[in-house]
Enzyme design. Sequence first.
Site, PDB file in Angstrom:
ATOM      1  N   ASN A   1     -45.549 -28.629  -0.752  1.00 49.46           N
ATOM      2  CA  ASN A   1     -46.535 -28.007   0.525  1.00 49.46           C
ATOM      3  C   ASN A   1     -48.657 -28.046  -0.042  1.00 49.46           C
ATOM      4  OD1 ASN A   1     -48.341 -26.569   1.764  1.00 49.46           O
ATOM      5  ND2 ASN A   1     -46.149 -25.314   2.548  1.00 49.46           N
TER       6      ASN A   1
ATOM      7  N   LYS B   1     -49.968 -25.115  -0.089  1.00 56.33           N
ATOM      8  CA  LYS B   1     -49.648 -24.176  -1.095  1.00 56.33           C
ATOM      9  C   LYS B   1     -50.901 -24.919  -2.345  1.00 56.33           C
ATOM     10  CE  LYS B   1     -45.401 -23.465  -0.662  1.00 56.33           C
ATOM     11  NZ  LYS B   1     -43.872 -22.479  -0.835  1.00 56.33           N
TER      12      LYS B   1
ATOM     13  N   GLU C   1     -32.740 -25.377  -2.763  1.00 59.11           N
ATOM     14  CA  GLU C   1     -33.031 -23.890  -2.590  1.00 59.11           C
ATOM     15  C   GLU C   1     -31.921 -23.635  -1.940  1.00 59.11           C
ATOM     16  OE1 GLU C   1     -37.069 -23.352   0.029  1.00 59.11           O
ATOM     17  OE2 GLU C   1     -38.270 -24.235  -1.448  1.00 59.11           O
TER      18      GLU C   1
ATOM     19  N   ASP D   1     -42.056 -19.302  -3.835  1.00 54.86           N
ATOM     20  CA  ASP D   1     -41.107 -19.360  -2.669  1.00 54.86           C
ATOM     21  C   ASP D   1     -41.225 -17.995  -1.848  1.00 54.86           C
ATOM     22  OD1 ASP D   1     -38.920 -21.066  -1.167  1.00 54.86           O
ATOM     23  OD2 ASP D   1     -37.611 -19.046  -1.559  1.00 54.86           O
TER      24      ASP D   1
HETATM   25  P1  ITT Z   1     -41.701 -26.073  -1.823  1.00 58.43           P
HETATM   26  O1  ITT Z   1     -40.324 -24.756  -0.701  1.00 58.43           O
HETATM   27  O2  ITT Z   1     -41.581 -27.186  -1.426  1.00 58.43           O
HETATM   28  O3  ITT Z   1     -42.684 -25.285  -2.072  1.00 58.43           O
HETATM   29  P2  ITT Z   1     -42.467 -25.142   1.743  1.00 58.43           P
HETATM   30  O4  ITT Z   1     -43.631 -25.295   2.674  1.00 58.43           O
HETATM   31  O5  ITT Z   1     -41.330 -25.272   2.697  1.00 58.43           O
HETATM   32  O6  ITT Z   1     -43.181 -25.385   0.511  1.00 58.43           O
HETATM   33  P3  ITT Z   1     -41.482 -22.805   1.702  1.00 58.43           P
HETATM   34  O7  ITT Z   1     -40.328 -22.847   1.360  1.00 58.43           O
HETATM   35  O8  ITT Z   1     -42.339 -21.325   0.329  1.00 58.43           O
HETATM   36  O9  ITT Z   1     -41.906 -23.576   0.997  1.00 58.43           O
HETATM   37  O10 ITT Z   1     -42.110 -21.672   3.102  1.00 58.43           O
HETATM   38  C1  ITT Z   1     -41.985 -21.463   4.036  1.00 58.43           C
HETATM   39  C2  ITT Z   1     -42.224 -21.915   5.240  1.00 58.43           C
HETATM   40  O11 ITT Z   1     -43.494 -20.541   5.198  1.00 58.43           O
HETATM   41  C3  ITT Z   1     -43.269 -22.996   5.225  1.00 58.43           C
HETATM   42  O12 ITT Z   1     -42.939 -23.212   6.972  1.00 58.43           O
HETATM   43  C4  ITT Z   1     -44.677 -22.311   4.218  1.00 58.43           C
HETATM   44  O13 ITT Z   1     -45.792 -22.819   5.843  1.00 58.43           O
HETATM   45  C5  ITT Z   1     -44.195 -21.154   5.215  1.00 58.43           C
HETATM   46  N1  ITT Z   1     -45.607 -20.584   4.634  1.00 58.43           N
HETATM   47  C6  ITT Z   1     -45.655 -20.376   3.645  1.00 58.43           C
HETATM   48  N2  ITT Z   1     -46.401 -19.599   2.568  1.00 58.43           N
HETATM   49  C7  ITT Z   1     -47.383 -19.463   3.035  1.00 58.43           C
HETATM   50  C8  ITT Z   1     -48.706 -19.006   4.158  1.00 58.43           C
HETATM   51  O14 ITT Z   1     -49.557 -18.689   3.143  1.00 58.43           O
HETATM   52  N3  ITT Z   1     -49.293 -19.105   5.164  1.00 58.43           N
HETATM   53  C9  ITT Z   1     -48.254 -19.728   6.840  1.00 58.43           C
HETATM   54  N4  ITT Z   1     -47.319 -20.175   6.079  1.00 58.43           N
HETATM   55  C10 ITT Z   1     -46.450 -19.759   5.263  1.00 58.43           C
END
Ligand code: ITT
Length: 191
Positions: free
Chosen positions: A9, A12, A36, A65
């Site tokens: 992402n 992040k 995951e 996560d």
């Molecule tokens: P990684 O697992 O590869 O790190 P991901 O985007 O799949 O990337 P997550 O599973 O942690 O990451 O995130 C779950 C969802 O929540 C994902 O769609 C993110 O875009 C969203 N998300 C996470 N942190 C956020 C934030 O700070 N603001 C807005 N949306 C967020």
Amino acid sequence: MKLKVITSNPGKVAEYARSFSELGIEMEHLRLPYDEIQTSDLSEVVSKGMDEIVSKGVRDFIVDDSGLFIDSLGGFPGVWSAYAQKTIGNRGILKLMDGAGNRGAEFRCCIGCDIAGERIIVTGICKGSITDSERGSEGFGFDPIFTHDGERTFAEIPIEEKNRISHRGNAIRLLTEELKKKGLAERSADP
Ligand code: ITT
């Protein structure tokens, strides 16, 4: 100190880059897919993911996560946030919230850090609410529909301000405190 940030992402990555440069931590972005697992607990997802990454011989890294937990939806999308974001998106979430009296929600961010052969897992939270419509173009994911102060969404504030109040910023502060206790970090993460 140098840490690899393992995530797919870019949103992040931008937030870690900003926070870590303020803390004097060198950062390297690494895209390394890991499983995951399906569970209702973010820290379990992180812990199992870390086992897999360590088994591949990678050390000195963090994984993150995160999820959005909405009160009136019984915590949905929570651990299914990535799936919900990809499928129904922010518009779908707003539709599910149509007419909801209670718009309370919280973001949670669980960081797992492998450093100097040790493992640290911390969770940061940010409480707020879901707006009636999408607003703003900063940030990523659910940022356009989440407000912490009841006025501006996370997509309407600069990254430095989001880091000062967000779930991820809070998790980074908890992680830095743990690193300091172990003598692995010098600078404080206090705003
Ligand atoms: P990684 O697992 O590869 O790190 P991901 O985007 O799949 O990337 P997550 O599973 O942690 O990451 O995130 C779950 C969802 O929540 C994902 O769609 C993110 O875009 C969203 N998300 C996470 N942190 C956020 C934030 O700070 N603001 C807005 N949306 C967020």
